[in-house]
Design a protein around this motif. Structure first.
Motif, mmCIF file in Angstrom:
data_model
loop_
_atom_site.group_PDB
_atom_site.id
_atom_site.type_symbol
_atom_site.label_atom_id
_atom_site.label_comp_id
_atom_site.label_asym_id
_atom_site.label_seq_id
_atom_site.Cartn_x
_atom_site.Cartn_y
_atom_site.Cartn_z
ATOM 1 N N MET A 1 14.580 98.983 -5.805
ATOM 2 C CA MET A 1 15.922 99.240 -5.832
ATOM 3 C C MET A 1 16.240 98.007 -4.599
ATOM 4 O O MET A 1 15.609 97.990 -3.568
ATOM 5 N N PHE B 1 13.485 98.512 -1.749
ATOM 6 C CA PHE B 1 12.672 99.475 -1.894
ATOM 7 C C PHE B 1 11.972 99.818 -3.230
ATOM 8 O O PHE B 1 12.464 99.313 -4.301
ATOM 9 N N TYR B 2 10.613 100.176 -3.098
ATOM 10 C CA TYR B 2 9.752 100.045 -4.200
ATOM 11 C C TYR B 2 9.234 101.735 -4.479
ATOM 12 O O TYR B 2 9.068 102.262 -3.528
ATOM 13 N N ALA B 3 9.139 101.771 -5.891
ATOM 14 C CA ALA B 3 8.311 103.144 -6.021
ATOM 15 C C ALA B 3 6.856 103.157 -5.951
ATOM 16 O O ALA B 3 6.472 102.081 -6.237
ATOM 17 N N ALA B 4 6.401 104.047 -5.178
ATOM 18 C CA ALA B 4 4.935 104.261 -5.210
ATOM 19 C C ALA B 4 4.444 104.396 -6.427
ATOM 20 O O ALA B 4 4.817 104.918 -7.387
ATOM 21 N N PRO C 1 10.872 108.726 -5.595
ATOM 22 C CA PRO C 1 11.464 107.968 -4.615
ATOM 23 C C PRO C 1 10.981 106.607 -4.460
ATOM 24 O O PRO C 1 9.926 106.258 -4.584
ATOM 25 N N TYR C 2 12.199 105.764 -4.192
ATOM 26 C CA TYR C 2 11.925 104.324 -3.469
ATOM 27 C C TYR C 2 11.873 104.255 -2.052
ATOM 28 O O TYR C 2 12.959 104.468 -1.442
ATOM 29 N N VAL C 3 10.746 103.677 -1.388
ATOM 30 C CA VAL C 3 10.818 104.195 0.029
ATOM 31 C C VAL C 3 10.635 102.608 0.649
ATOM 32 O O VAL C 3 10.015 101.716 0.085
ATOM 33 N N PHE D 1 14.844 105.952 1.970
ATOM 34 C CA PHE D 1 14.445 106.053 0.734
ATOM 35 C C PHE D 1 15.761 106.289 -0.449
ATOM 36 O O PHE D 1 16.805 106.607 0.106
ATOM 37 N N VAL D 2 15.270 105.803 -1.670
ATOM 38 C CA VAL D 2 16.345 105.767 -2.619
ATOM 39 C C VAL D 2 15.827 106.572 -3.713
ATOM 40 O O VAL D 2 14.764 106.803 -3.919
ATOM 41 N N VAL E 1 20.990 107.336 -1.181
ATOM 42 C CA VAL E 1 20.217 106.545 -0.144
ATOM 43 C C VAL E 1 19.917 107.146 1.176
ATOM 44 O O VAL E 1 21.067 107.570 1.508
#
Lengths: 119, 119
Positions: A99, A115-118, B70-72, B77-78, B101
């Protein structure tokens, strides 16, 4: 241009794979770019943003890009990128799910945070 | 709890439709909540956040929720929400495509900003 217009245009350019062009068109001179990873997660200025993009393009084979959005709220917008890539270092094809959260000031991107997904 | 832990738990609760519960667990007392729409896009405080959620739940029939993330990145995070809903006012079933967000401070959600795709 409104934030919505800038967001729409950036998404259109990215859908064509024109990431560097979208940056040249919209990065502010002193753009703050924040990645979650690495030793220096924050970089400042258009030269640093250019360098990061050039490094990324040089070190990945990009097979496909899916771009969703933009999602707009005031002077900010969100874009989702799903990229089918092979990092040259690993040779292992993967999907990056990312994102981007952008903040617009004076018609330019003043901040971009990724932002990245784990996985 | 780390931002990643809070993000994971909030996503798990939302996947179960427990939106209000996730707020009660993680909203800061003075949480700032920002919606792109309406007369007062910013609201401050946990009572306002509760009220907004209660209004939303009372005015929509929710048929399904898909939560991605989530995107951290750092203390933010998103989360992406796609909700299959019927607003009671219109009676017209629709998909809401929305990004949240979140900014964490002291183990609580200090800010939440919601972004929508133009439809």
């Amino acid at each position: 241009m409104s934030t919505q217009d800038i967001a729409n245009d950036l998404v259109a350019l990215c859908r064509q794979g024109k990431f560097a062009e979208s940056g040249e068109k919209y990065w502010a001179h002193d753009v703050l770019s924040v990645e979650p990873m690495g030793d220096s997660p924050e970089s400042r200025g258009i030269d640093a943003a250019r360098g990061k993009g050039a490094w990324w393009q040089a070190n990945h084979d990009i097979h496909g890009v899916e771009v969703e959005g933009p999602y707009v709220n005031g002077d900010q917008f969100v874009v989702r990128f799903r990229m089918d890539v092979t990092p040259k270092a690993s040779g292992q094809r993967m999907t990056m799910d990312e994102m981007g959260v952008y903040t617009v000031r004076g018609g330019k991107i003043a901040e971009e945070r990724f932002f990245y997904a784990a996985s």
